[in-house]
Design an enzyme around this catalytic site. Structure first.
Site, PDB file in Angstrom:
ATOM      1  N   VAL A  11      -0.170 -30.772  82.265  1.00 40.70           N
ATOM      2  CA  VAL A  11      -1.038 -30.251  83.325  1.00 40.70           C
ATOM      3  C   VAL A  11      -0.266 -29.326  84.259  1.00 40.70           C
ATOM      4  O   VAL A  11      -0.694 -28.199  84.530  1.00 40.70           O
ATOM      5  CB  VAL A  11      -1.667 -31.411  84.124  1.00 40.70           C
ATOM      6  CG1 VAL A  11      -2.452 -30.869  85.319  1.00 40.70           C
ATOM      7  CG2 VAL A  11      -2.584 -32.233  83.230  1.00 40.70           C
ATOM      8  N   PHE A 238     -17.959 -34.465  70.945  1.00 43.25           N
ATOM      9  CA  PHE A 238     -17.377 -35.810  70.911  1.00 43.25           C
ATOM     10  C   PHE A 238     -18.203 -36.773  70.061  1.00 43.25           C
ATOM     11  O   PHE A 238     -18.183 -37.970  70.287  1.00 43.25           O
ATOM     12  CB  PHE A 238     -17.170 -36.358  72.320  1.00 43.25           C
ATOM     13  CG  PHE A 238     -16.012 -35.706  73.035  1.00 43.25           C
ATOM     14  CD1 PHE A 238     -14.772 -36.302  73.064  1.00 43.25           C
ATOM     15  CD2 PHE A 238     -16.164 -34.479  73.657  1.00 43.25           C
ATOM     16  CE1 PHE A 238     -13.690 -35.694  73.685  1.00 43.25           C
ATOM     17  CE2 PHE A 238     -15.101 -33.851  74.284  1.00 43.25           C
ATOM     18  CZ  PHE A 238     -13.856 -34.457  74.297  1.00 43.25           C
ATOM     19  N   CYS A 249      -4.848 -39.442  78.076  1.00 44.61           N
ATOM     20  CA  CYS A 249      -5.933 -39.564  79.067  1.00 44.61           C
ATOM     21  C   CYS A 249      -6.865 -40.743  78.811  1.00 44.61           C
ATOM     22  O   CYS A 249      -6.935 -41.666  79.612  1.00 44.61           O
ATOM     23  CB  CYS A 249      -6.743 -38.257  79.113  1.00 44.61           C
ATOM     24  SG  CYS A 249      -5.834 -36.857  79.791  1.00 44.61           S
TER      25      CYS A 249
END
Length: 406
Positions: A11, A238, A249
């Protein structure tokens, strides 16, 4: 603007590179001296498509250090440090440590923005520790497409205590053209957990449908999922059945969310069921391979894929790694191949991995593993990620997640 980024993982490093590319002067700080020294000489410690080029193209605007004092002139400092879970609960030590360090170097008007995934209430704690205005600005990037997701996010979420601090962060991300949601800090923090928990739930749901499909002759979960996904209320995203979800995550965030909710006296039953169902996936895969090939003790099994998803070298909470561990417990002789991730059992190519193996498990859906049906001839094969064409496989030696056997 002069921007600081604390924490140079996926990130932080992608955020720093993208903002430098937008013309800002960015200083990245990390406590890992080896990582910082590598970045200074152009060695990128992680694999993310396009990141090497983006960093090299903006080296004049990018600076790396282990010294927080290099952030003294920053107008805005992002906190993007790790927030691991310990015994299911989030550990905020790194976030609070960063806040304390920032409090000693930032100017009074500087703003701290939290990119790390944190439970609701963290921004209030950070504001107290940093003694500065704090904004919750969660990220929604996906490893493997992190640069695109930073440049073109679905939305920008900003949770601020003051309008001016929120305005600063909003102006920074205005180039994305994405919808901006101005929320309270607690709402912004919860959005991240709610989003990841819901996506994890979708994957666990379609995996349960896949289990039912395997009991029905002529039933293919891929066709079922496509029909479901065409419903605009559901969408196809998904709904890819497989060995389950992993990575940095979903496992961490679902566990942290469950623990946080429990502290409030609540139990999100659907999220808990998604977690429990996902934990069963690697065990189910090994059982399926045993039913197909017979006892695995002493037999060589090739695992294709080690990263938790394609286009990354990240093996954190990888289902593929869990499959490897379970196969070893069964006494199998395991070899593995992944285009980017490496372990002690790794081979140099998929051909080498497959050559002497009796059985093969496809555990990560790298494009490199598509179209290799000929290479797998004569092997017992479990396609855990649905990358092969079943019509080209011998049904006596082949099983795939969510595909019923005639």
């Amino acid at each position: 603007m002069r921007i600081g980024v604390v924490g140079l993982g996926y990130v932080g490093l992608v955020t720093a590179a993208v903002l430098a590319d937008r013309g800002h002067d960015v200083v990245g700080v990390d406590v890992d001296g080896r990582k910082v020294e590598a970045l200074k000489v152009g060695r990128v410690p992680i694999f993310e498509p396009g990141l090497d080029d983006l960093l090299s193209e903006n080296e004049e605007r990018l600076h790396f250090s282990t010294d927080y004092s290099s952030l003294r002139d920053a107008e805005l400092a992002f906190v993007a440090v790790s927030t691991p879970t310990v015994d299911g609960k989030i550990k905020l030590d790194y976030v609070l440590s960063a806040a304390r360090s920032l409090s000693t170097v930032l100017g009074r008007d500087a703003v701290v923005a939290i990119k790390s995934t944190v439970v609701p209430g963290t921004a209030r704690r950070v504001r107290s520790v940093a003694d500065r205005e704090v904004v919750s600005n969660p990220e929604f990037l996906k490893e493997g497409s992190a640069i695109h997701d930073t440049l073109r996010p679905d939305r920008v979420v900003i949770g601020s205590f003051s309008a001016s601090a929120g305005d600063l962060v909003e102006s920074l991300w205005s180039f994305t053209g994405a919808p901006v949601l101005r929320l309270t800090p607690e709402e912004a923090e919860l959005v991240k957990y709610a989003s990841n928990s819901f996506l994890a739930l979708k994957v666990s749901f379609i995996n349960e449908i896949a289990d039912v499909c395997e009991r029905l002759p002529g039933c293919d979960v891929n066709r079922v999922a496509r029909a479901i996904g065409l419903d605009r209320r559901i969408s196809p995203h998904f709904l890819n059945a497989g060995l389950g979800w992993g990575g940095s995550c979903f496992p961490k965030d679902t566990r942290a969310f469950l623990a946080f909710a429990a502290q409030l006296g609540e139990e999100p039953k659907t999220v808990r069921a998604a977690v429990e169902g996902n934990e069963e996936r690697p065990r189910r895969a090994v059982r399926t391979l045993e039913r197909l090939a017979g006892p695995l003790r002493g037999r060589k099994v090739c695992v294709l894929g080690l990263a938790f998803k394609p286009n990354t070298d990240d093996t954190r909470e990888s289902v593929a790694m869990k499959v490897v561990e379970l196969l070893l417990r069964e006494g199998a002789r395991v070899v593995a191949y992944d285009p980017k991730a490496r372990i002690d059992l790794s081979t140099s190519s998929k051909e080498e991995c497959v050559r002497e193996a009796e059985a093969v498990v496809i555990a990560t859906e790298w494009d490199e593993f598509r179209g290799i049906e000929g290479l797998l001839k004569g092997k017992y094969v479990l396609d855990g990620r649905r990358v092969l064409d079943p019509a080209l496989m011998d049904p006596r030696f082949f099983r795939a997640v969510g595909l019923g056997v005639e």
